[in-house]
Design a protein around this motif. Sequence first.
Motif, PDB file in Angstrom:
ATOM      1  N   GLY A   1       3.347  -1.693   4.375  1.00 35.20           N
ATOM      2  CA  GLY A   1       3.340  -0.430   4.128  1.00 35.20           C
ATOM      3  C   GLY A   1       3.785   0.376   5.265  1.00 35.20           C
ATOM      4  O   GLY A   1       4.226   0.079   5.941  1.00 35.20           O
ATOM      5  N   VAL A   2       4.124   1.891   4.934  1.00 39.36           N
ATOM      6  CA  VAL A   2       4.528   2.638   6.317  1.00 39.36           C
ATOM      7  C   VAL A   2       3.404   2.917   6.974  1.00 39.36           C
ATOM      8  O   VAL A   2       2.318   2.752   6.679  1.00 39.36           O
ATOM      9  CB  VAL A   2       5.227   3.886   5.710  1.00 39.36           C
ATOM     10  N   THR A   3       3.856   3.578   8.156  1.00 41.99           N
ATOM     11  CA  THR A   3       2.928   3.964   9.051  1.00 41.99           C
ATOM     12  C   THR A   3       1.820   4.861   8.496  1.00 41.99           C
ATOM     13  O   THR A   3       2.390   5.923   7.870  1.00 41.99           O
ATOM     14  CB  THR A   3       3.590   4.499  10.368  1.00 41.99           C
TER      15      THR A   3
ATOM     16  N   GLY B   1       6.907   9.655   0.721  1.00 37.01           N
ATOM     17  CA  GLY B   1       7.085   9.288   1.839  1.00 37.01           C
ATOM     18  C   GLY B   1       6.420   8.097   2.460  1.00 37.01           C
ATOM     19  O   GLY B   1       6.731   7.584   3.442  1.00 37.01           O
ATOM     20  N   SER B   2       5.888   7.507   1.351  1.00 37.20           N
ATOM     21  CA  SER B   2       4.892   6.348   1.818  1.00 37.20           C
ATOM     22  C   SER B   2       5.873   4.976   1.060  1.00 37.20           C
ATOM     23  O   SER B   2       5.405   3.703   1.526  1.00 37.20           O
ATOM     24  CB  SER B   2       3.499   5.827   1.449  1.00 37.20           C
TER      25      SER B   2
ATOM     26  N   MET C   1       0.818  -1.174   0.060  1.00 37.83           N
ATOM     27  CA  MET C   1       0.065   0.092  -0.108  1.00 37.83           C
ATOM     28  C   MET C   1       1.069   1.230  -0.001  1.00 37.83           C
ATOM     29  O   MET C   1       1.926   1.388   0.873  1.00 37.83           O
ATOM     30  CB  MET C   1      -0.986  -0.107   1.196  1.00 37.83           C
ATOM     31  N   ILE C   2       0.526   2.142  -0.874  1.00 37.11           N
ATOM     32  CA  ILE C   2       1.271   3.447  -1.016  1.00 37.11           C
ATOM     33  C   ILE C   2       0.299   4.441  -0.899  1.00 37.11           C
ATOM     34  O   ILE C   2      -0.928   4.138  -1.177  1.00 37.11           O
ATOM     35  CB  ILE C   2       2.219   3.563  -2.143  1.00 37.11           C
ATOM     36  N   ASP C   3       0.638   5.714  -0.326  1.00 35.29           N
ATOM     37  CA  ASP C   3      -0.162   6.807  -0.144  1.00 35.29           C
ATOM     38  C   ASP C   3      -0.175   7.934  -1.240  1.00 35.29           C
ATOM     39  O   ASP C   3       1.117   8.458  -1.436  1.00 35.29           O
ATOM     40  CB  ASP C   3       0.320   7.494   1.205  1.00 35.29           C
ATOM     41  N   LEU C   4      -1.226   8.054  -1.908  1.00 38.05           N
ATOM     42  CA  LEU C   4      -1.171   9.075  -3.132  1.00 38.05           C
ATOM     43  C   LEU C   4      -1.001  10.302  -2.618  1.00 38.05           C
ATOM     44  O   LEU C   4      -0.286  11.205  -3.219  1.00 38.05           O
ATOM     45  CB  LEU C   4      -2.695   8.795  -3.998  1.00 38.05           C
TER      46      LEU C   4
END
Length: 366
Positions: A167-169, A84-85, A76-79
Amino acid sequence: MNKEMKCFGCGAIIQSENEKHIGYVPKSAINKDKILCQRCFQLKNYHKLQQTTLTKDDFLNCLQQIGEKDCLVVYMIDLFDYNGSLIQGLIRHIGHNDVLVLANKRDILPKSVKERKLEHWVRRQLKEEGIKPVDVIITSGKKHMNLDLIYDAIMTHRQNRDVYVVGVTNVGKSTFINALLKHYADVENQNLITVSEFPGTTLNLIEIPLDEKTSLYDTPGIINDSQMTHLLKPQDIKSVIPQSELRPMVFQLNSDQTLYFGGLARLDYCVGEQANFVAYFSKNLKIHRTKTQKADDLYNRHQALQYEIEGIEDITQMKSYEFQLPSGKCDIVISGLGFITISSHGGKIRMLVPPHISVLMREAII
């Protein structure tokens, strides 16, 4: 007591010896079928955060175990905060396992941006990182966007293997998994994974059976210290992280003008013709324009500025980045805070942010 008993909210191993350590549950509550640790109970019911002693290495060790298995990795990445993700060295950690990429938080970006354009943009960025996914799906865990498509993709690509969501936090893993549980398993709200805006809510692997032999696992979020959220006070995080669609704020800047972003970051337009600066930040974050020659004094008096970072009392304690602007459009990204799309004929800007916070220039996403 069975040492393998885990909190269904965060995955921590249950214990009743030390109230200050993760996984604490009073002995009187241990006989329940599903156990929620004290930390998760306080997060869910009182929005109260209990800090943990886990480190970045603890989370990376959990990720390293995935590389030793034959599985499907849902990345999961953050659009909103794509760079940062990213998990640095992801392929090194997960080995040769297939990767399905979910680009989350579509609901944060303006509706006017086409889904297909976002997908192509993400694929170009992944290619630069050397990641070749089996598919890329744009989604919003909060809005249950493309949930059927994601479910079908997971079932197609897992090929009777376990599934690990990484994924990251704060990327939205637990929110997404809860959406799957509610949609496909009819799980009641009180039995869902703990979700909050605080970094590091999930503390260990949380297993969710898919069938008799395989499971889906929610993994702890990898800590990215370069994101602004790790410097904010807990009470400020929710107002700084966008909770709804971004409303662009447009500024026409001449050289020697400055923008302050809630006192957390500063942009100086050093050299160049009049240019268009479109800011994409939380609607709660105040943006203040001033002349660059007055900017230091403004910060040091803390006028028209919102949030303060512990340990930074003077503008000289901020870290400085300089960027030569290309002719055309680009984004300047402040990790975990937001981004500015600049349309110009070239020029130079300077960014000031707290030490360790990542700032970069990239291809414009909008």
